[in-house]
Each structure stands twice: as C-alpha cells, then as structure tokens.
Design an enzyme around this catalytic site. Structure first.
Site, mmCIF file in Angstrom:
data_model
loop_
_atom_site.group_PDB
_atom_site.id
_atom_site.type_symbol
_atom_site.label_atom_id
_atom_site.label_comp_id
_atom_site.label_asym_id
_atom_site.label_seq_id
_atom_site.Cartn_x
_atom_site.Cartn_y
_atom_site.Cartn_z
ATOM 1 N N GLU A 1 0.827 -1.206 0.000
ATOM 2 C CA GLU A 1 0.000 0.000 0.000
ATOM 3 C C GLU A 1 0.864 1.261 0.000
ATOM 4 O O GLU A 1 0.525 2.250 -0.653
ATOM 5 C CB GLU A 1 -0.907 0.014 1.235
ATOM 6 C CG GLU A 1 -1.965 -1.073 1.225
ATOM 7 C CD GLU A 1 -2.779 -1.057 2.484
ATOM 8 O OE1 GLU A 1 -3.992 -0.718 2.381
ATOM 9 O OE2 GLU A 1 -2.240 -1.365 3.560
ATOM 10 N N TYR B 1 -15.794 25.788 1.202
ATOM 11 C CA TYR B 1 -15.578 24.344 1.070
ATOM 12 C C TYR B 1 -14.499 24.000 0.059
ATOM 13 O O TYR B 1 -13.926 22.922 0.119
ATOM 14 C CB TYR B 1 -16.867 23.562 0.813
ATOM 15 C CG TYR B 1 -17.782 24.089 -0.252
ATOM 16 C CD1 TYR B 1 -17.533 23.876 -1.591
ATOM 17 C CD2 TYR B 1 -18.936 24.773 0.108
ATOM 18 C CE1 TYR B 1 -18.391 24.343 -2.553
ATOM 19 C CE2 TYR B 1 -19.807 25.249 -0.852
ATOM 20 C CZ TYR B 1 -19.534 25.035 -2.190
ATOM 21 O OH TYR B 1 -20.386 25.505 -3.140
ATOM 22 N N GLU C 1 -6.820 5.976 10.720
ATOM 23 C CA GLU C 1 -7.191 6.700 11.926
ATOM 24 C C GLU C 1 -6.269 7.900 12.148
ATOM 25 O O GLU C 1 -6.725 8.992 12.514
ATOM 26 C CB GLU C 1 -7.137 5.769 13.149
ATOM 27 C CG GLU C 1 -8.178 4.676 13.142
ATOM 28 C CD GLU C 1 -7.786 3.408 12.392
ATOM 29 O OE1 GLU C 1 -8.433 2.373 12.618
ATOM 30 O OE2 GLU C 1 -6.830 3.435 11.572
ATOM 31 N N LYS D 1 -11.068 2.971 1.551
ATOM 32 C CA LYS D 1 -10.190 2.401 0.523
ATOM 33 C C LYS D 1 -11.067 1.490 -0.327
ATOM 34 O O LYS D 1 -11.733 0.605 0.199
ATOM 35 C CB LYS D 1 -9.100 1.535 1.145
ATOM 36 C CG LYS D 1 -8.144 2.231 2.057
ATOM 37 C CD LYS D 1 -7.178 1.197 2.635
ATOM 38 C CE LYS D 1 -6.198 1.785 3.595
ATOM 39 N NZ LYS D 1 -5.246 0.774 4.096
#
Length: 120
Positions: A21, A53, A73, A99
């Site tokens: 990854e 935004y 996290e 993911k």
C-alpha cells in the site's frame, strides 16, 4: 447545527499498514461533514460569513496526497486537527475515509473508518 459537506472526494495516496500500500498507493474516498452556524451567511450572502468548502477540499487533498501514514485513523486525526485550526467556526467534524481496493482477499465495495470530533 447547520452543515457543510463534501462527499465522495477521490484522492490518490500511499497510506496503509502493508508495504504494498505504501509503495503502490491507491484511491481513497473521503466524506467530510462540518457542523457550524450558517445563519449569518444565509442572510448576508457573503463568503466571509461561512467556511469556503473549496479550501476544505484543499486541506483534505494536501493530507491524503502529500503525507503517508500506516493507519487511516491517524490520517483522519491529522485532517480533523487541521480543519479545526484553519476554520474557527467549525464546531463538529465527521470524517469518513474509505479504501476501494485494499489488499484484502474477499468481496466488498470499500473498507474504511469514520471519526467524529467536536471542538473542545
């Protein structure tokens, strides 16, 4: 409380606990909901009375595409801290990071995490 949301933001990053990854990278999908008082902006029609935004999107992109973490996290925590730092009117943030194709055998549409934090 009023809300501003960004849904389905796609970024390419290198986060994950597995070596593959961090080497190959993958697509991350981010949803972000900001809770804040938008009453003044609804009356004045001024950008200065809300949270832009587009700038929040840039914050998401910067962290997902330019940094590298083992855990989603941690990535989410860093993003939330930066949003609170940059955008003082924001009182609560709900952030989801998914993911689509992690190296996990099986059938699923996505895996991910969701954090919800309030300004202290």
């Amino acid at each position: 409380m009023d809300k501003i949301y960004l849904q389905g933001c796609h970024f390419y990053g290198y986060h994950g606990a597995l070596t593959e990854e961090q080497k190959l990278g993958q697509i991350f999908i981010v949803d972000c909901t900001l809770s804040l008082d938008l009453e003044k902006a609804s009356q004045t029609d001024r950008l200065t009375d809300t949270v832009h935004y587009g700038m929040v999107f840039d914050c998401l992109k910067k962290h997902v595409e330019n940094e590298k973490y083992q855990l989603l996290e941690k990535l989410a925590g860093v993003i939330i801290a930066d949003i609170f730092r940059q955008f003082l009117p924001v009182q609560t943030i709900k952030l989801t990071i998914r993911k689509k194709n992690p190296p996990i055998n099986g059938h699923y549409s996505a895996v991910g995490i969701e954090l919800e934090r309030s300004r202290t």
